[in-house]
Design an enzyme around this catalytic site. Structure first.
Site, mmCIF file in Angstrom:
data_model
loop_
_atom_site.group_PDB
_atom_site.id
_atom_site.type_symbol
_atom_site.label_atom_id
_atom_site.label_comp_id
_atom_site.label_asym_id
_atom_site.label_seq_id
_atom_site.Cartn_x
_atom_site.Cartn_y
_atom_site.Cartn_z
ATOM 1 N N GLN A 31 -24.727 -13.182 -21.941
ATOM 2 C CA GLN A 31 -25.811 -12.203 -22.097
ATOM 3 C C GLN A 31 -25.317 -10.800 -21.730
ATOM 4 O O GLN A 31 -24.717 -10.595 -20.678
ATOM 5 C CB GLN A 31 -27.010 -12.612 -21.234
ATOM 6 C CG GLN A 31 -28.241 -11.745 -21.416
ATOM 7 C CD GLN A 31 -28.885 -11.868 -22.791
ATOM 8 O OE1 GLN A 31 -28.749 -12.879 -23.479
ATOM 9 N NE2 GLN A 31 -29.571 -10.827 -23.218
ATOM 10 N N LYS A 90 -34.277 -18.120 -24.586
ATOM 11 C CA LYS A 90 -33.261 -18.782 -25.415
ATOM 12 C C LYS A 90 -33.125 -20.254 -25.005
ATOM 13 O O LYS A 90 -33.030 -21.141 -25.861
ATOM 14 C CB LYS A 90 -31.913 -18.052 -25.280
ATOM 15 C CG LYS A 90 -31.913 -16.697 -25.980
ATOM 16 C CD LYS A 90 -30.701 -15.827 -25.638
ATOM 17 C CE LYS A 90 -30.824 -14.466 -26.320
ATOM 18 N NZ LYS A 90 -29.754 -13.525 -25.941
ATOM 19 N N ASP A 114 -22.746 -15.410 -31.092
ATOM 20 C CA ASP A 114 -23.215 -14.027 -31.178
ATOM 21 C C ASP A 114 -22.546 -13.275 -32.342
ATOM 22 O O ASP A 114 -23.010 -12.203 -32.732
ATOM 23 C CB ASP A 114 -22.864 -13.270 -29.881
ATOM 24 C CG ASP A 114 -24.043 -13.151 -28.927
ATOM 25 O OD1 ASP A 114 -25.189 -13.048 -29.405
ATOM 26 O OD2 ASP A 114 -23.807 -13.140 -27.705
HETATM 27 N N1 GUN Z 1 -28.383 -8.575 -25.122
HETATM 28 C C1 GUN Z 1 -29.292 -8.063 -25.972
HETATM 29 N N2 GUN Z 1 -29.160 -8.626 -27.200
HETATM 30 C C2 GUN Z 1 -28.130 -9.510 -27.105
HETATM 31 C C3 GUN Z 1 -27.525 -10.407 -28.034
HETATM 32 O O1 GUN Z 1 -27.879 -10.502 -29.219
HETATM 33 N N3 GUN Z 1 -26.509 -11.165 -27.532
HETATM 34 C C4 GUN Z 1 -26.080 -11.060 -26.240
HETATM 35 N N4 GUN Z 1 -25.066 -11.835 -25.855
HETATM 36 N N5 GUN Z 1 -26.623 -10.239 -25.369
HETATM 37 C C5 GUN Z 1 -27.642 -9.476 -25.796
#
Ligand code: GUN
Length: 308
Positions: free
Chosen positions: A98, A54, A124
């Site tokens: 995350q 990311k 998110d």
């Molecule tokens: N862990 C796995 N997928 C995601 C996501 O889309 N957002 C976040 N914050 N954590 C994740």
């Protein structure tokens, strides 16, 4: 018949090539780039990899992004204090914590943290205010993976309106928002889960089948109507040689990759489905790259809304 493979990398690249000039325009206008804070707690290896991807993708799209790390034994209060500081930060337009958080933080930690993120920085789309807006079809920030699936269907010219869609899995992160987005696009939607009787029969009604349950190779050919579009959201790391040997014949690309690396990331869809489906997202290279592309798009959107 062999399914058309839907190329998530190509679609993600197309989205990112649209995001980049919009980021540059906003940066010129606002005097600073859109900013994304990535919060990583603990040392889950998969989370480290995801956050690294990311960070890299954000930089390539002209965003400012930084990683805020807390140790695995950090308290929930420490994390909430960090989130509060990022809520006040003038240079961060988006905040992503995350998931999963360390189990030691307690069973309701994730919910409390997602609730604490300022809704206008919630890239998110997990804050209850943004989820409520999604229900009413007036959301600006929607969960990245399900939005990415809609982008993939649209850009692959797969019709949604009037179709039967079945979603397997009812998580807040994928299953529920996925069902809502398909509904808003005029599909007739069924959400299935662990207590759905005769799951294969329900899934066989689907023109669009979304598998988001997190069980590798669970969706076999008996779940799939011939010609259906199958979207595989699963990503489970498997290092069991017997499982891999059952799924992939010797000499196939994936079997060779397993023998080289000792593990594979598997989707929820069994490889045999390729012989039945009309279109299918591969794992890797299907839905995964779209999640990141939509995160960049959401960060741009959040920055545009905040900067006017
Ligand atoms: N862990 C796995 N997928 C995601 C996501 O889309 N957002 C976040 N914050 N954590 C994740």
């Amino acid at each position: 018949m062999s399914a058309t493979l839907l190329d998530g990398n190509a679609v993600a690249l197309a989205i990112r090539s649209e995001v980049r000039p919009a980021v540059d325009r906003l940066t010129a206008r606002a005097g600073r780039p859109p900013g994304l804070a990535l919060v990583l707690v603990g040392d889950d290896p998969a989370s480290h990899l995801y956050v690294g991807s990311k960070l890299k993708s954000a930089g390539e799209s002209g965003l400012f992004a930084d990683v805020h790390r807390l140790p695995a034994n950090a308290s929930l209060d420490e994390l909430l204090t960090l989130v509060d500081r990022l809520n006040q930060s003038p240079i961060h337009d988006g905040i992503l914590v995350q998931s999963p958080l360390p189990a030691a933080m307690g069973p309701d930690a994730e919910r409390r943290v997602f609730d604490a993120i300022a809704p206008d920085k919630d890239v998110d789309g997990f804050h209850p205010l943004n989820v409520g807006k999604l229900v009413q079809e007036r959301a600006t920030l929607v969960a990245c993976t399900p939005s990415g699936v809609i982008e993939l269907l649209d850009r692959s010219h797969i019709q949604i309106a009037g179709k039967r869609a079945v979603v397997i899995g009812r998580s807040d992160i994928v299953g529920k928002p996925m069902a809502l987005l398909l509904l808003h696009r005029h599909a007739t939607v069924t959400v299935c889960h662990s207590r759905t009787p005769d799951l294969p029969a329900v899934c066989r009604e689907a023109d669009i089948l979304v598998a988001a349950l997190g069980k590798p190779a669970f969706v076999t050919r008996e779940f799939v109507k011939p010609g259906a579009t199958v979207i595989d959201v699963g990503t489970t790391r498997v290092d069991d040689a017997q499982t891999i040997a059952r799924l992939f014949a010797p000499g196939t690309k994936r079997r060779i990759a397993f023998e080289k690396r000792g593990a594979l990331v598997l989707g929820d869809v069994h490889p045999e489905v390729e012989e039945v489906a009309g279109a299918l997202t591969p794992v890797p290279g299907g839905v995964g790259p779209l999640t990141i592309a939509l995160l960049l798009k959401n960060t741009l959107r959040a920055a545009e809304a905040r900067l006017g």
